[in-house]
Motif scaffolding. Structure first.
Motif, PDB file in Angstrom:
ATOM      1  N   VAL A  26       0.870  -1.180   0.000  1.00 37.54           N
ATOM      2  CA  VAL A  26       0.000   0.000   0.000  1.00 37.54           C
ATOM      3  C   VAL A  26       0.905   1.228   0.000  1.00 37.54           C
ATOM      4  O   VAL A  26       2.120   1.101   0.083  1.00 37.54           O
ATOM      5  CB  VAL A  26      -0.954   0.051   1.222  1.00 37.54           C
ATOM      6  CG1 VAL A  26      -1.913  -1.108   1.209  1.00 37.54           C
ATOM      7  CG2 VAL A  26      -0.174   0.090   2.513  1.00 37.54           C
ATOM      8  N   SER A  27       0.294   2.418  -0.075  1.00 38.23           N
ATOM      9  CA  SER A  27       1.110   3.632  -0.047  1.00 38.23           C
ATOM     10  C   SER A  27       1.476   3.967   1.403  1.00 38.23           C
ATOM     11  O   SER A  27       0.815   3.526   2.337  1.00 38.23           O
ATOM     12  CB  SER A  27       0.341   4.788  -0.677  1.00 38.23           C
ATOM     13  OG  SER A  27      -0.764   5.108   0.117  1.00 38.23           O
ATOM     14  N   ARG A  28       2.537   4.747   1.545  1.00 40.24           N
ATOM     15  CA  ARG A  28       2.987   5.104   2.896  1.00 40.24           C
ATOM     16  C   ARG A  28       1.929   5.940   3.612  1.00 40.24           C
ATOM     17  O   ARG A  28       1.750   5.846   4.827  1.00 40.24           O
ATOM     18  CB  ARG A  28       4.300   5.890   2.801  1.00 40.24           C
ATOM     19  CG  ARG A  28       4.996   6.078   4.140  1.00 40.24           C
ATOM     20  CD  ARG A  28       6.411   6.552   3.953  1.00 40.24           C
ATOM     21  NE  ARG A  28       6.468   7.736   3.117  1.00 40.24           N
ATOM     22  CZ  ARG A  28       6.189   8.952   3.539  1.00 40.24           C
ATOM     23  NH1 ARG A  28       5.844   9.148   4.782  1.00 40.24           N
ATOM     24  NH2 ARG A  28       6.249   9.982   2.718  1.00 40.24           N
ATOM     25  N   GLN A  29       1.219   6.755   2.821  1.00 34.56           N
ATOM     26  CA  GLN A  29       0.159   7.581   3.408  1.00 34.56           C
ATOM     27  C   GLN A  29      -0.918   6.720   4.061  1.00 34.56           C
ATOM     28  O   GLN A  29      -1.507   7.112   5.064  1.00 34.56           O
ATOM     29  CB  GLN A  29      -0.484   8.476   2.334  1.00 34.56           C
ATOM     30  CG  GLN A  29       0.335   9.689   1.968  1.00 34.56           C
ATOM     31  CD  GLN A  29       1.311   9.408   0.851  1.00 34.56           C
ATOM     32  OE1 GLN A  29       1.736   8.271   0.659  1.00 34.56           O
ATOM     33  NE2 GLN A  29       1.681  10.421   0.089  1.00 34.56           N
ATOM     34  N   THR A  30      -1.157   5.545   3.464  1.00 33.25           N
ATOM     35  CA  THR A  30      -2.178   4.648   4.028  1.00 33.25           C
ATOM     36  C   THR A  30      -1.746   4.125   5.395  1.00 33.25           C
ATOM     37  O   THR A  30      -2.531   4.129   6.347  1.00 33.25           O
ATOM     38  CB  THR A  30      -2.449   3.481   3.056  1.00 33.25           C
ATOM     39  OG1 THR A  30      -2.955   4.017   1.844  1.00 33.25           O
ATOM     40  CG2 THR A  30      -3.445   2.501   3.626  1.00 33.25           C
ATOM     41  N   ASN A  32       0.301   5.538   7.388  1.00 31.10           N
ATOM     42  CA  ASN A  32       0.246   6.695   8.277  1.00 31.10           C
ATOM     43  C   ASN A  32      -1.188   6.967   8.745  1.00 31.10           C
ATOM     44  O   ASN A  32      -1.428   7.217   9.925  1.00 31.10           O
ATOM     45  CB  ASN A  32       0.827   7.912   7.549  1.00 31.10           C
ATOM     46  CG  ASN A  32       0.918   9.108   8.463  1.00 31.10           C
ATOM     47  OD1 ASN A  32       1.441   9.007   9.566  1.00 31.10           O
ATOM     48  ND2 ASN A  32       0.359  10.229   8.021  1.00 31.10           N
TER      49      ASN A  32
END
Lengths: 69, 162
Positions: A26-30, A32
């Protein structure tokens, strides 16, 4: 909202948000957003995260009173 | 989980390349009227006489000219909007899909509100203009909202890193 211990588990395993994000694709923003309780992951993602930390889902994610309302 | 109806990530850039010029041209075209009709897009048709009302026309066939500038602009704009709006992100995970859906809902609400206001306050020819715009505004609202959310998040997570 459902809380979790991802931040602690990451510290134990000594991996960053970005590394965990790569491991579960997944993306790092997810990651976070999940850590800061802004987003509740799907069952699949929760299971994947638990697998990375070699723990049961219940050990990482737990329900709160508010989730029943 | 695979999303069936999204374009691959590389189409996003193509989308922006198509969208930006066509958006600018369409805006200029709609503001200035038909000043920018491109001459090479004018085609002449032979048209059969439709009814006896036009019988003062002494020809059996009347010539009909049509300019296709607005059609070309509309098609280009729509293709650009669709590609920009519905191409996958680099990492299209479940939360991005969630954001996408929320933004789409937001865009439809926004557009409906505008149409509501237009129905109440705008009449006649101008209302038709508003309806013409509203063919494109849901996608424009969606793109703005979705990309703003992504940008805001990106900025936030950079701050966390620092």
């Amino acid at each position: 909202m459902m809380k979790n211990t991802i931040r602690i588990e990451r510290a134990i395993k000594n991996i960053t948000q970005a590394e965990l994000a790569d491991l579960v694709k997944v993306s790092r923003q997810t990651i976070n957003a999940i850590e800061s309780n802004k987003y509740i992951p799907s069952a699949v993602l929760a299971l994947k995260i638990a697998k990375v930390f070699e723990k049961k889902v219940e050990d990482i994610f737990s329900l709160e009173e508010k989730d029943w309302q | 989980m695979e999303t069936q109806f999204l374009f691959p990530y590389r189409y996003k850039r193509i989308g922006w390349f198509v969208l930006i010029p066509f958006f600018a041209l369409s805006l200029a075209y709609s503001i200035t009227g038909q000043v920018y009709d491109l001459p090479f897009l004018t085609f002449t048709f032979q048209e059969e006489q439709k009814s006896s009302l036009y019988q003062d026309d002494s020809f059996l066939f009347s010539l009909h000219q049509e300019n296709f500038t607005n059609e070309v602009l509309g098609i280009g704009l729509l293709i650009g909007l669709i590609l920009t709006a519905f191409s996958k992100e680099k990492i299209e995970d479940e939360r991005i899909k969630h954001l996408r859906l929320e933004s789409l809902l937001w865009a439809v609400y926004c557009n409906s509100l505008l149409i509501l206001v237009a129905i109440i306050f705008i009449y006649g020819g101008l209302f038709m203009t508003v309806m013409t715009y509203s063919m494109f505004t849901p996608l424009i609202f969606f793109i703005l909202r979705f990309n703003w959310l992504l940008w805001k998040e990106k900025k936030q997570s950079i701050q966390i890193l620092i």
